[in-house]
Design an enzyme around this catalytic site. Structure first.
Site, mmCIF file in Angstrom:
data_model
loop_
_atom_site.group_PDB
_atom_site.id
_atom_site.type_symbol
_atom_site.label_atom_id
_atom_site.label_comp_id
_atom_site.label_asym_id
_atom_site.label_seq_id
_atom_site.Cartn_x
_atom_site.Cartn_y
_atom_site.Cartn_z
ATOM 1 C CG HIS A 14 31.872 54.149 71.655
ATOM 2 N ND1 HIS A 14 32.219 53.199 70.941
ATOM 3 C CD2 HIS A 14 32.509 54.297 72.766
ATOM 4 C CE1 HIS A 14 33.614 52.743 71.634
ATOM 5 N NE2 HIS A 14 33.738 53.454 72.622
ATOM 6 C CG HIS A 16 34.963 55.443 77.141
ATOM 7 N ND1 HIS A 16 34.796 54.186 77.769
ATOM 8 C CD2 HIS A 16 34.992 55.187 75.831
ATOM 9 C CE1 HIS A 16 35.023 53.345 76.600
ATOM 10 N NE2 HIS A 16 35.030 53.737 75.478
ATOM 11 C CG HIS A 194 35.332 48.999 73.624
ATOM 12 N ND1 HIS A 194 34.387 49.382 74.353
ATOM 13 C CD2 HIS A 194 36.051 50.362 73.577
ATOM 14 C CE1 HIS A 194 34.146 50.803 74.643
ATOM 15 N NE2 HIS A 194 35.262 51.255 73.977
ATOM 16 C CD GLU A 197 39.779 51.032 70.341
ATOM 17 O OE1 GLU A 197 39.550 50.223 71.207
ATOM 18 O OE2 GLU A 197 39.670 52.463 70.531
ATOM 19 C CG ASP A 275 36.052 55.976 72.068
ATOM 20 O OD1 ASP A 275 35.922 55.626 73.073
ATOM 21 O OD2 ASP A 275 37.385 55.403 71.349
ATOM 22 C CG ASP A 276 37.848 58.150 75.395
ATOM 23 O OD1 ASP A 276 37.383 57.645 76.228
ATOM 24 O OD2 ASP A 276 38.170 57.271 74.712
#
Ligand code: ADE
Ligand code: ZN
Length: 335
Positions: A14, A16, A194, A197, A275-276
């Site tokens: 996961h 991005h 997603h 969340e 994630d980010d």
């Protein structure tokens, strides 16, 4: 434990790619594309990265991605992430990219995918990293726009493994994308989304029942619904959990309350992901360390998480076997 985490080979499920855009590279690319950004220094950027919810973050994330124009920009972005994979002992990664973040600004789909694909080949050659691509539809846009993206992707179908669903969750339930997910599966893409969340457990039900996802991205809020927990276990669905993201977006108040350990205790196949990472303060090892310390995870817990990352990846069975051998070797070497 820090050394143990670093020593283990891992898979990231996961991530991005637009969320791995470090301010230094953002400045460099903005300058060469002659685009103004609202920050003068790296410090100013970091100060702006204080979020009170998902939408706060998304506004800044989409603005940052706006400096990516040329194929080389996407190549450089991806190479910088692969370098972090190498440093974090991530040997397999499944990278999400948001075509609409770029096509909506007039950047061609092929510019994005060609840059990413060149980086994938170079990262494989330079560092031996394997990677797959997950094309994510933006859920704040219409299903029609997702269909258009699906159509644009078809000439590059062989380069893309999976389709996902991301962006503003509240008010954009999975059911909105039922038809485009069905069409995507017909084209051979594996569905993920997603869910849970920020959104309620009901959205996770929709992701599994309506979109028929093979994995749930985040999914933290499943713990609010006992029947859902049992269903996730029964269907053997993995969750791609993102600890530092949850903390920075205030889905968890403090790390000691993070649900990861509770998920594992309920026999849910959880994985740890970043994630980010450029926005949330850390890549894979930092995410593992944060939860290990806060939740007092044992070596066995860490091994379970790492094994889950390979077992629930979209790698082939042969690759999974190879990866798991690597994990056992690393554990044996460490002891
Ligand atoms: N896009 C990038 N990061 C995201 C996240 N954490 N949730 C939803 N959409 C995203
Ligand atoms: Zn995400």
């Amino acid at each position: 434990m820090k050394d143990f985490i670093a020593a283990l080979p891992k898979a990231e499920l996961h991530l991005h790619i637009e969320g791995s855009f470090e301010p230094e590279l953002m400045f460099e690319i903005a300058q060469r594309n002659q685009i103004e950004i609202p920050y003068k220094t790296i410090d100013e950027v970091k100060k702006a990265y204080q979020f009170s919810c998902l939408q706060d973050f998304l506004d800044i994330y989409y603005a940052g991605a706006g400096v990516l124009i040329q194929e080389k920009d996407f190549y450089d972005l991806a190479m910088a992430y692969y370098q972090k994979c190498y440093e974090n002992n991530v040997i397999h990664t499944e990278i999400m990219f948001d075509p609409q973040t770029h096509t909506e600004r007039g950047i061609a789909f092929e510019t994005v995918i060609n840059g990413l694909q060149k980086a994938r080949l170079d990262a494989k050659e330079k560092w031996g990293i394997n990677s797959l691509f997950i094309m994510s539809y933006l859920r704040h846009l219409s299903e029609e726009s997702a269909f258009e993206t699906l159509k644009q992707s078809l000439p590059y179908k062989d380069l893309i493994t999976s389709v996902g669903l991301d962006s503003s969750e509240m008010g954009n339930p999975p059911a909105k994308f039922k038809n485009v997910f069905e069409a995507s599966v017909k084209e051979g893409y594996i569905p993920v989304a997603h869910a849970g969340e920020e959104g309620p457990a009901e959205y996770i039900w929709e992701a599994i029942d309506i979109l028929k996802v093979a994995r749930i991205d985040h999914g933290n809020r499943c713990l609010e619904d006992e029947n859902l927990v049992q269903e996730i276990v029964k269907r053997n669905l993995a969750l791609t959990v993102c600890p530092l993201s949850n903390l920075e977006l205030r889905n968890t108040d403090v790390m000691t309350n993070h649900p990861l350990k509770r998920l594992l205790d309920r026999d849910i196949k959880a994985t740890v992901n970043s994630d980010d990472p450029a926005y949330f303060g850390g890549y894979m090892n930092a995410n593992f360390q944060a939860v290990q310390e806060a939740l007092d995870l044992s070596k066995e817990d860490i091994i379970t998480l790492v094994k889950n990352s390979f077992n629930y990846s979209f790698a082939t069975d042969e690759q999974k076997k190879y990866y798991l051998e690597k994990v056992y070797e690393a554990v044996a070497d460490f002891n």
